[in-house]
Write a protein that holds these residues in place. Structure first.
Motif, PDB file in Angstrom:
ATOM      1  N   ASP A  91       0.841  -1.187   0.000  1.00  0.00           N
ATOM      2  CA  ASP A  91       0.000   0.000   0.000  1.00  0.00           C
ATOM      3  C   ASP A  91       0.885   1.249   0.000  1.00  0.00           C
ATOM      4  O   ASP A  91       1.633   1.480   0.953  1.00  0.00           O
ATOM      5  CB  ASP A  91      -0.898  -0.003   1.241  1.00  0.00           C
ATOM      6  N   PRO A  92       0.822   2.077  -1.052  1.00  0.00           N
ATOM      7  CA  PRO A  92       1.690   3.265  -1.106  1.00  0.00           C
ATOM      8  C   PRO A  92       1.503   4.221   0.073  1.00  0.00           C
ATOM      9  O   PRO A  92       2.428   4.945   0.434  1.00  0.00           O
ATOM     10  CB  PRO A  92       1.281   3.932  -2.428  1.00  0.00           C
ATOM     11  N   ALA A  93       0.319   4.210   0.672  1.00  0.00           N
ATOM     12  CA  ALA A  93       0.057   5.128   1.786  1.00  0.00           C
ATOM     13  C   ALA A  93       0.586   4.598   3.113  1.00  0.00           C
ATOM     14  O   ALA A  93       0.737   5.361   4.068  1.00  0.00           O
ATOM     15  CB  ALA A  93      -1.444   5.398   1.898  1.00  0.00           C
ATOM     16  N   LEU A  94       0.883   3.298   3.188  1.00  0.00           N
ATOM     17  CA  LEU A  94       1.281   2.689   4.453  1.00  0.00           C
ATOM     18  C   LEU A  94       2.712   2.172   4.471  1.00  0.00           C
ATOM     19  O   LEU A  94       3.303   2.066   5.546  1.00  0.00           O
ATOM     20  CB  LEU A  94       0.332   1.522   4.794  1.00  0.00           C
ATOM     21  N   ALA A  95       3.253   1.845   3.307  1.00  0.00           N
ATOM     22  CA  ALA A  95       4.552   1.180   3.257  1.00  0.00           C
ATOM     23  C   ALA A  95       5.644   2.000   3.945  1.00  0.00           C
ATOM     24  O   ALA A  95       6.447   1.454   4.715  1.00  0.00           O
ATOM     25  CB  ALA A  95       4.929   0.891   1.801  1.00  0.00           C
ATOM     26  N   TYR A  96       5.676   3.290   3.679  1.00  0.00           N
ATOM     27  CA  TYR A  96       6.722   4.125   4.261  1.00  0.00           C
ATOM     28  C   TYR A  96       6.645   4.139   5.784  1.00  0.00           C
ATOM     29  O   TYR A  96       7.667   4.007   6.471  1.00  0.00           O
ATOM     30  CB  TYR A  96       6.602   5.548   3.713  1.00  0.00           C
ATOM     31  N   TRP A  97       5.437   4.263   6.324  1.00  0.00           N
ATOM     32  CA  TRP A  97       5.285   4.328   7.773  1.00  0.00           C
ATOM     33  C   TRP A  97       5.540   2.976   8.422  1.00  0.00           C
ATOM     34  O   TRP A  97       5.952   2.923   9.589  1.00  0.00           O
ATOM     35  CB  TRP A  97       3.896   4.846   8.118  1.00  0.00           C
ATOM     36  N   ARG A 113       7.913   4.943  -3.206  1.00  0.00           N
ATOM     37  CA  ARG A 113       7.373   5.674  -2.054  1.00  0.00           C
ATOM     38  C   ARG A 113       8.251   5.532  -0.820  1.00  0.00           C
ATOM     39  O   ARG A 113       8.167   6.354   0.094  1.00  0.00           O
ATOM     40  CB  ARG A 113       5.953   5.184  -1.743  1.00  0.00           C
ATOM     41  N   THR A 114       9.088   4.497  -0.771  1.00  0.00           N
ATOM     42  CA  THR A 114       9.977   4.309   0.379  1.00  0.00           C
ATOM     43  C   THR A 114      11.444   4.492  -0.006  1.00  0.00           C
ATOM     44  O   THR A 114      12.340   4.116   0.760  1.00  0.00           O
ATOM     45  CB  THR A 114       9.780   2.913   1.002  1.00  0.00           C
ATOM     46  N   THR A 148      11.445  -3.253   1.483  1.00  0.00           N
ATOM     47  CA  THR A 148      10.614  -2.802   0.365  1.00  0.00           C
ATOM     48  C   THR A 148      11.387  -2.577  -0.926  1.00  0.00           C
ATOM     49  O   THR A 148      10.769  -2.466  -1.988  1.00  0.00           O
ATOM     50  CB  THR A 148       9.913  -1.477   0.715  1.00  0.00           C
ATOM     51  N   ASP A 149      12.706  -2.475  -0.853  1.00  0.00           N
ATOM     52  CA  ASP A 149      13.543  -2.153  -2.016  1.00  0.00           C
ATOM     53  C   ASP A 149      13.083  -0.859  -2.687  1.00  0.00           C
ATOM     54  O   ASP A 149      13.157  -0.706  -3.898  1.00  0.00           O
ATOM     55  CB  ASP A 149      13.541  -3.304  -3.024  1.00  0.00           C
ATOM     56  N   GLY A 150      12.594   0.072  -1.875  1.00  0.00           N
ATOM     57  CA  GLY A 150      12.187   1.369  -2.391  1.00  0.00           C
ATOM     58  C   GLY A 150      10.753   1.465  -2.864  1.00  0.00           C
ATOM     59  O   GLY A 150      10.257   2.555  -3.135  1.00  0.00           O
ATOM     60  N   GLY A 151      10.059   0.351  -2.981  1.00  0.00           N
ATOM     61  CA  GLY A 151       8.682   0.363  -3.474  1.00  0.00           C
ATOM     62  C   GLY A 151       7.679   0.575  -2.349  1.00  0.00           C
ATOM     63  O   GLY A 151       8.056   0.745  -1.187  1.00  0.00           O
TER      64      GLY A 151
END
Length: 302
Positions: A161-167, A252-253, A245-248
């Motif tokens: 999920d692009p909105a959650l992966a970073y957090w 986004r990450t 995540t390898d940046g994905g």
């Protein structure tokens, strides 16, 4: 006698200094030289391009995206980690009820310290793989625990999920770092005379007031160093992001350390990657200096 003393000192200093220069300083110097070329990393052939790589950095939206993610991490990671570290350390050191023995920590404090510190004995690769599996949509422990307690509707493809992966990655970084600062701040609190805490309790000070008005000022030097170190960690973040995540998804990450790695080993552009590394070096030094100046204050003596 003086000549012999100098020879004795040189005998012990020269070998480690030579090794440091060879394996630490030399790569930095080489990175500066490589950053002015278009070297691909595999062929011995290259051309000197001067400052063209640094000019390209200013217009590279991939680099700016990575820097934006690092900036968010820089604003969140040190603050959250230090606040949690101070809170847990305070509870474990002086958070228990006052008895005849004076101020003490909560019951079972040694066990809690062991639990908090446990992530420090794990390598970053183990932490990354562990949490990547925990976040898995179908077999992960996070979604499994939510379904087990009847909250299956909250289950998510966390890393997809692009909105959650970073957090999710930020949460892992906080989890993996906070235990060290619990122990570090706890050691500092042990050096504070218990009479000060007992006097504060007699004056009616609560735990929050004691933490903010007594503990933090007395540990300010330690907090300052912790902030600088965590700022450096936030500006890197490569290992955990690359493993989890390898940046994905959709970059986004992505962080600047991963951007450097991908440019060098994925795109075979070692010259441009070295320019990213040099820029990252100066950025890290600048932020460290600014952090030390911004958090400088008069030392409180006991």
């Amino acid at each position: 006698m003086r000549h012999g003393k100098r020879l004795f000192i040189a005998t012990f200093l020269v070998p480690p200094l030579a090794l440091y220069a060879l394996f630490v300083i030399s790569p930095y110097v080489q990175a500066f030289q490589i950053s002015t070329t278009d070297w691909g990393g595999l062929s011995p052939e290259y051309h000197v391009v001067g400052l063209a790589n640094f000019t390209r950095l200013l217009h590279d939206h991939y680099v700016w995206n990575a820097l934006r993610n690092n900036a968010i991490l820089l604003a969140v990671l040190p603050v959250v980690t230090i606040v949690l570290g101070l809170f847990f350390a305070s509870m474990l050191s002086v958070g228990g009820r006052r008895d005849r023995a004076g101020v003490r920590g909560v019951r079972g404090a040694p066990l809690y310290r062991l639990v908090y510190f446990f992530p420090q004995v794990l390598s970053v690769s183990i932490i990354g793989v562990l949490w990547k599996e925990m976040y898995a949509p179908d077999s992960g422990l996070v979604n499994g625990a939510l379904r087990a307690v009847g909250l299956g509707g909250l289950a998510r493809p966390w890393l997809g999920d692009p909105a959650l992966a970073y957090w999710c990655v930020v949460a892992v970084m906080v989890w993996s770092n906070v235990g060290f600062y619990v122990v570090l701040f706890g050691a500092g609190m042990q050096a504070v005379p218990r009479d000060i805490y007992e006097a504060a309790l007699l004056d009616g000070a609560g735990r929050a007031t004691t933490l903010l008005r007594i503990t933090v000022p007395l540990l300010w030097d330690t907090v300052q160093v912790a902030w600088v170190y965590l700022a450096i960690v936030a500006l890197d973040g490569f290992a955990l992001v690359q493993i989890i995540t390898d940046g994905g998804p959709g970059l986004r990450t992505d962080v600047i350390g991963l951007r450097l790695y991908s440019t060098a080993f994925g795109d075979a552009k070692f010259g441009y990657a070295s320019a990213i590394g040099v820029a990252m070096l100066f950025l890290t030094l600048s932020i460290a200096v600014l952090a030390l100046r911004a958090t400088r204050r008069e030392r409180v003596e006991l």
